[in-house]
Design an enzyme around this catalytic site. Structure first.
Site, PDB file in Angstrom:
ATOM      1  N   LYS A  66       3.216 -15.324   2.875  1.00  0.00           N
ATOM      2  CA  LYS A  66       3.420 -16.097   1.646  1.00  0.00           C
ATOM      3  C   LYS A  66       4.929 -16.329   1.534  1.00  0.00           C
ATOM      4  O   LYS A  66       5.587 -15.938   0.569  1.00  0.00           O
ATOM      5  CB  LYS A  66       2.854 -15.295   0.442  1.00  0.00           C
ATOM      6  N   ASP A  94      -6.342  -6.959   4.179  1.00  0.00           N
ATOM      7  CA  ASP A  94      -7.471  -6.306   3.511  1.00  0.00           C
ATOM      8  C   ASP A  94      -8.383  -7.371   2.896  1.00  0.00           C
ATOM      9  O   ASP A  94      -9.595  -7.359   3.075  1.00  0.00           O
ATOM     10  CB  ASP A  94      -6.940  -5.359   2.422  1.00  0.00           C
ATOM     11  N   ASP A  98     -12.280  -8.965   4.408  1.00  0.00           N
ATOM     12  CA  ASP A  98     -13.534  -8.923   3.636  1.00  0.00           C
ATOM     13  C   ASP A  98     -14.128 -10.327   3.572  1.00  0.00           C
ATOM     14  O   ASP A  98     -15.336 -10.526   3.725  1.00  0.00           O
ATOM     15  CB  ASP A  98     -13.295  -8.421   2.206  1.00  0.00           C
ATOM     16  N   ASP A 130      -2.864 -18.251   0.979  1.00  0.00           N
ATOM     17  CA  ASP A 130      -3.867 -18.974   0.180  1.00  0.00           C
ATOM     18  C   ASP A 130      -4.557 -20.048   1.027  1.00  0.00           C
ATOM     19  O   ASP A 130      -5.777 -20.221   0.969  1.00  0.00           O
ATOM     20  CB  ASP A 130      -3.247 -19.555  -1.106  1.00  0.00           C
ATOM     21  N   TYR A 132       0.821  -1.213   0.000  1.00  0.00           N
ATOM     22  CA  TYR A 132       0.000   0.000   0.000  1.00  0.00           C
ATOM     23  C   TYR A 132       0.855   1.263   0.000  1.00  0.00           C
ATOM     24  O   TYR A 132       0.450   2.296  -0.505  1.00  0.00           O
ATOM     25  CB  TYR A 132      -0.903   0.043   1.243  1.00  0.00           C
TER      26      TYR A 132
END
Ligand code: IPM
Ligand code: MN
Length: 352
Positions: A189, A245, A249, A221, A142
């Site tokens: 990751k 983020d 959600d 994942d 970001y």
């Protein structure tokens, strides 16, 4: 206690839901003998329209001088479909996070018994799910260098983290886990990304200091899969900015309505409390948006910013009551018996 609260309503449904949280905070203040000093400030598209900047200096000043910030939502469709726009409402949110040093975004996922049937997941998977995602909020992709190359035909966004940035969020997460069920899942990751390998190295170095906490490492994942396969397996999860983020959600649908999920962003300066939903422009001005995420964010504000746990609990209890009695907006109402946004706010404030 005197509570100095900066009110940043923002765009879309922001002003409507913030108004309901204001009623609830004022009702709590009355009941428990606090005084509230509200200061309104501009942010998002509303601030771009007014002064050309989505997080004006005046707004920052007001936030810095407040004990807590209550934030609505930002975003406007006129910017979404214009990739060439020079200023975007979202930059206001990012600037606020950076300037207030809000490095930890705490997003709880809880379920509400009366809403379980609204969840897209099976009841037996969802019932009793209760975990918290701690998302790093001021670093990573970001905020890394971004740009275009080759006459604009290539683009890049750098994901960069320093040891210190990872260490402070991982420590905060361990401390948080110590106050809960002593399980921490570090999501990264590390099989592909160097920045994730740094995260894992930092986490492993801190893990030793918290022998009571059971630490688990999960690739993002696999974490995405586990969130819907077995959400009850999580207690506290910590991850970098963009993974957080996306995963939050995903996690928000478990409860049955994203409109109910609150969040707290804490760090160096004033903490910010906001619902995790966006500005929902289709509903703006219609008095139909669900104010409960913002009202529950106000509950988090009492707990985290003011250390007033009884006040926080009172708000949560009355929100539960509104769910049980069906005093809710159209997104979760049964048999067409929906209340409007302001009616839900009034309902809750009057019961407090
Ligand atoms: C959120 C939002 C923001 C983010 C956007 C609006 C910049 O999606 O708070 O999760 O990506 O962080
Ligand atoms: Mn998001």
């Amino acid at each position: 206690m005197n509570l100095k609260i900066a009110k940043l309503a923002g765009d879309g449904i922001g002003p409507e839901v913030i108004e309901q949280a204001t009623k609830v905070v004022d009702a709590i203040a009355k009941k428990y003998n606090h005084t509230v000093e509200w200061t309104e400030a501009l942010t998002g598209a509303a601030a771009i329209d007014a002064v050309g900047n989505p997080y004006p200096d005046d707004t920052h000043e007001i936030c810095m001088n407040a004990d807590a910030v209550l934030f609505g939502a930002i975003g406007h469709p006129k910017f979404d479909n214009d990739p060439s726009a020079k200023v975007r409402p979202e930059q206001g949110l990012l600037a606020m996070r950076k300037k207030l040093g809000l490095f930890a975004n705490i997003r709880p996922t809880t379920t509400f018994p009366s809403l379980i049937h609204k969840s897209p997941l099976r009841r037996d998977l969802v019932e009793g799910a209760d975990f918290v995602c701690i998302r790093e909020l001021t670093g990573g992709i970001y905020f890394g260098e971004k740009g275009r190359k080759d006459d604009g035909k290539s683009a890049y966004d750098l994901c960069i983290y320093s040891w210190e940035e990872v260490e402070r969020i991982v420590r905060l997460s361990y401390d948080y886990a110590m106050k809960r069920n002593k399980k921490l899942c570090v999501v990264d990751k590390a099989n592909v990304l160097e920045s994730s390998r740094l995260w894992r190295e930092v986490a492993q170095s801190i893990e030793k200091e918290y022998p009571e906490v059971e630490t688990e490492y999960l690739f993002v994942d696999a974490a995405a899969m586990r969130i819907i396969q077995w959400p009850k397996g999580f207690d506290v999860m910590v991850t970098e900015n963009m993974f957080g983020d996306i995963l939050t959600d995903e996690a928000s649908v478990i409860s049955g309505s994203m409109g109910l999920m609150p969040s707290a962003s804490i760090g160096v300066h004033t903490s910010v409390f906001e619902p995790i939903h966006g500005s929902y422009p289709q509903a703006a001005g219609k008095n139909i948006a669900n104010p409960l995420g913002t009202i529950l964010s106000a509950a988090m504000m009492f707990e985290y910013a003011f250390d007033l746990k009884e006040e926080a609990k009172r708000i949560q209890d009355v929100v539960n009551q509104s769910l049980e009695e069906g005093a809710v907006t159209v997104d979760i109402a049964e048999d067409g018996k929906a209340l409007s946004t302001s009616e839900v706010g009034d309902w809750i404030a009057s019961r407090i």
